[in-house]
Design a protein around this motif. Structure first.
Motif, PDB file in Angstrom:
ATOM      1  N   VAL A  62       0.860  -1.180   0.000  1.00 17.05           N
ATOM      2  CA  VAL A  62       0.000   0.000   0.000  1.00 17.05           C
ATOM      3  C   VAL A  62       0.893   1.225   0.000  1.00 17.05           C
ATOM      4  O   VAL A  62       1.752   1.370   0.876  1.00 17.05           O
ATOM      5  CB  VAL A  62      -0.900   0.031   1.257  1.00 17.05           C
ATOM      6  CG1 VAL A  62      -1.752   1.288   1.271  1.00 17.05           C
ATOM      7  CG2 VAL A  62      -1.757  -1.208   1.334  1.00 17.05           C
ATOM      8  N   ASN A  63       0.702   2.085  -0.994  1.00 21.86           N
ATOM      9  CA  ASN A  63       1.460   3.334  -1.053  1.00 21.86           C
ATOM     10  C   ASN A  63       0.452   4.471  -0.893  1.00 21.86           C
ATOM     11  O   ASN A  63      -0.080   4.976  -1.875  1.00 21.86           O
ATOM     12  CB  ASN A  63       2.219   3.452  -2.375  1.00 21.86           C
ATOM     13  CG  ASN A  63       3.235   4.568  -2.346  1.00 21.86           C
ATOM     14  OD1 ASN A  63       3.352   5.294  -1.358  1.00 21.86           O
ATOM     15  ND2 ASN A  63       3.971   4.704  -3.423  1.00 21.86           N
ATOM     16  N   PRO A  64       0.179   4.868   0.375  1.00 19.11           N
ATOM     17  CA  PRO A  64      -0.894   5.838   0.603  1.00 19.11           C
ATOM     18  C   PRO A  64      -0.588   7.248   0.117  1.00 19.11           C
ATOM     19  O   PRO A  64      -1.500   8.038  -0.092  1.00 19.11           O
ATOM     20  CB  PRO A  64      -1.070   5.823   2.121  1.00 19.11           C
ATOM     21  CG  PRO A  64       0.248   5.370   2.631  1.00 19.11           C
ATOM     22  CD  PRO A  64       0.806   4.443   1.594  1.00 19.11           C
ATOM     23  N   ALA A  65       0.672   7.586  -0.046  1.00 19.52           N
ATOM     24  CA  ALA A  65       1.027   8.940  -0.480  1.00 19.52           C
ATOM     25  C   ALA A  65       2.219   8.857  -1.416  1.00 19.52           C
ATOM     26  O   ALA A  65       3.345   9.091  -1.008  1.00 19.52           O
ATOM     27  CB  ALA A  65       1.365   9.818   0.721  1.00 19.52           C
ATOM     28  N   PRO A  66       1.979   8.517  -2.690  1.00 23.24           N
ATOM     29  CA  PRO A  66       3.093   8.356  -3.615  1.00 23.24           C
ATOM     30  C   PRO A  66       4.026   9.564  -3.672  1.00 23.24           C
ATOM     31  O   PRO A  66       5.211   9.424  -3.864  1.00 23.24           O
ATOM     32  CB  PRO A  66       2.418   8.129  -4.968  1.00 23.24           C
ATOM     33  CG  PRO A  66       1.039   7.708  -4.657  1.00 23.24           C
ATOM     34  CD  PRO A  66       0.695   8.296  -3.326  1.00 23.24           C
ATOM     35  N   ALA A  67       3.498  10.749  -3.496  1.00 22.45           N
ATOM     36  CA  ALA A  67       4.337  11.950  -3.569  1.00 22.45           C
ATOM     37  C   ALA A  67       4.760  12.439  -2.194  1.00 22.45           C
ATOM     38  O   ALA A  67       5.447  13.436  -2.080  1.00 22.45           O
ATOM     39  CB  ALA A  67       3.579  13.058  -4.293  1.00 22.45           C
ATOM     40  N   LEU A 113       0.041 -14.072   4.846  1.00 24.27           N
ATOM     41  CA  LEU A 113      -0.347 -12.901   4.067  1.00 24.27           C
ATOM     42  C   LEU A 113       0.184 -11.657   4.755  1.00 24.27           C
ATOM     43  O   LEU A 113       0.107 -11.543   5.973  1.00 24.27           O
ATOM     44  CB  LEU A 113      -1.876 -12.819   3.956  1.00 24.27           C
ATOM     45  CG  LEU A 113      -2.625 -14.103   3.582  1.00 24.27           C
ATOM     46  CD1 LEU A 113      -4.115 -13.831   3.477  1.00 24.27           C
ATOM     47  CD2 LEU A 113      -2.089 -14.697   2.304  1.00 24.27           C
ATOM     48  N   HIS A 114       0.703 -10.726   3.956  1.00 27.22           N
ATOM     49  CA  HIS A 114       1.335  -9.531   4.508  1.00 27.22           C
ATOM     50  C   HIS A 114       0.899  -8.289   3.743  1.00 27.22           C
ATOM     51  O   HIS A 114       0.880  -8.295   2.519  1.00 27.22           O
ATOM     52  CB  HIS A 114       2.864  -9.644   4.432  1.00 27.22           C
ATOM     53  CG  HIS A 114       3.380 -10.874   5.093  1.00 27.22           C
ATOM     54  ND1 HIS A 114       3.782 -10.893   6.398  1.00 27.22           N
ATOM     55  CD2 HIS A 114       3.535 -12.139   4.631  1.00 27.22           C
ATOM     56  CE1 HIS A 114       4.174 -12.110   6.716  1.00 27.22           C
ATOM     57  NE2 HIS A 114       4.028 -12.886   5.660  1.00 27.22           N
ATOM     58  N   VAL A 115       0.585  -7.233   4.476  1.00 27.12           N
ATOM     59  CA  VAL A 115       0.301  -5.930   3.887  1.00 27.12           C
ATOM     60  C   VAL A 115       1.371  -4.985   4.404  1.00 27.12           C
ATOM     61  O   VAL A 115       1.591  -4.890   5.614  1.00 27.12           O
ATOM     62  CB  VAL A 115      -1.100  -5.413   4.273  1.00 27.12           C
ATOM     63  CG1 VAL A 115      -1.327  -4.014   3.710  1.00 27.12           C
ATOM     64  CG2 VAL A 115      -2.177  -6.373   3.784  1.00 27.12           C
ATOM     65  N   VAL A 116       2.045  -4.317   3.486  1.00 21.76           N
ATOM     66  CA  VAL A 116       3.180  -3.462   3.845  1.00 21.76           C
ATOM     67  C   VAL A 116       2.974  -2.074   3.244  1.00 21.76           C
ATOM     68  O   VAL A 116       2.553  -1.947   2.099  1.00 21.76           O
ATOM     69  CB  VAL A 116       4.504  -4.079   3.328  1.00 21.76           C
ATOM     70  CG1 VAL A 116       5.686  -3.193   3.653  1.00 21.76           C
ATOM     71  CG2 VAL A 116       4.704  -5.471   3.905  1.00 21.76           C
TER      72      VAL A 116
END
Length: 173
Positions: A62-67, A113-116
């Motif tokens: 999960v990339n919540p804030a790419p910038a 299962l992994h969420v990173v």
């Protein structure tokens, strides 16, 4: 944070915020974002794990804030990030359950299962260290674009620390 799984055949999601799974024996690492391509790759990763007698690590990034966040905003979005991670964890459980149901025989490999949180390419490259194989899908949508790898697949193929298996979409029938 650990999420419970309503389906006993699907393992719980271990949400490791900021780090991919570490300290575990080498195994097959499957990147899964819920797309059709990642589900085909997950099915193949299950087969690879069983064939080689290895654990299967299913990883969603999960990339919540790419910038990035402006100064002072990180605290304000923390609740949204937690909601996003929980949503991705739920999607990951559903993806694994869907693939398990579609297989002739459910995968019997040890599975976690992994969420990173993080940049998907950076996380996958870091997670590839000490793994037997990294399995991921392509992003082709037909025509000429089917010949091209997506940016994540391309970066991982060139820089991963383990062998990479890129699974194409099944042929159209």
């Amino acid at each position: 944070m650990t999420s419970t799984s309503p389906d006993p055949s699907v393992p719980v999601v271990l949400s490791v915020l900021g780090r991919p799974p570490t300290g575990r024996p080498p195994g097959v690492l499957a990147a899964c974002d819920g797309s059709d391509g990642s589900l085909w790759a997950l099915d193949r990763a299950m087969t690879e794990a069983e064939l080689h007698g290895l654990p299967l690590y299913v990883l969603a990034v999960v990339n919540p804030a790419p910038a990035g966040y402006p100064p002072g905003m990180a605290e304000l979005v923390q609740e949204s990030v937690e909601t996003l991670v929980e949503s991705m964890a739920d999607g990951l459980r559903r993806s694994v359950a869907a693939v398990q149901r579609a297989r002739p025989h459910p995968c019997t490999a040890e599975m976690s299962l992994h969420v990173v949180l993080g940049n998907v390419i950076e996380v996958l490259l870091a997670a590839s260290a000490r793994q037997h194989t990294l399995v991921l899908g392509t992003r082709g949508n037909g025509g000429f674009t089917r010949l091209l790898l997506g940016s994540v697949s391309s970066a991982v193929v060139h820089h991963a620390a383990c062998p990479v298996l890129v699974v194409p979409a099944p042929p159209e029938t």
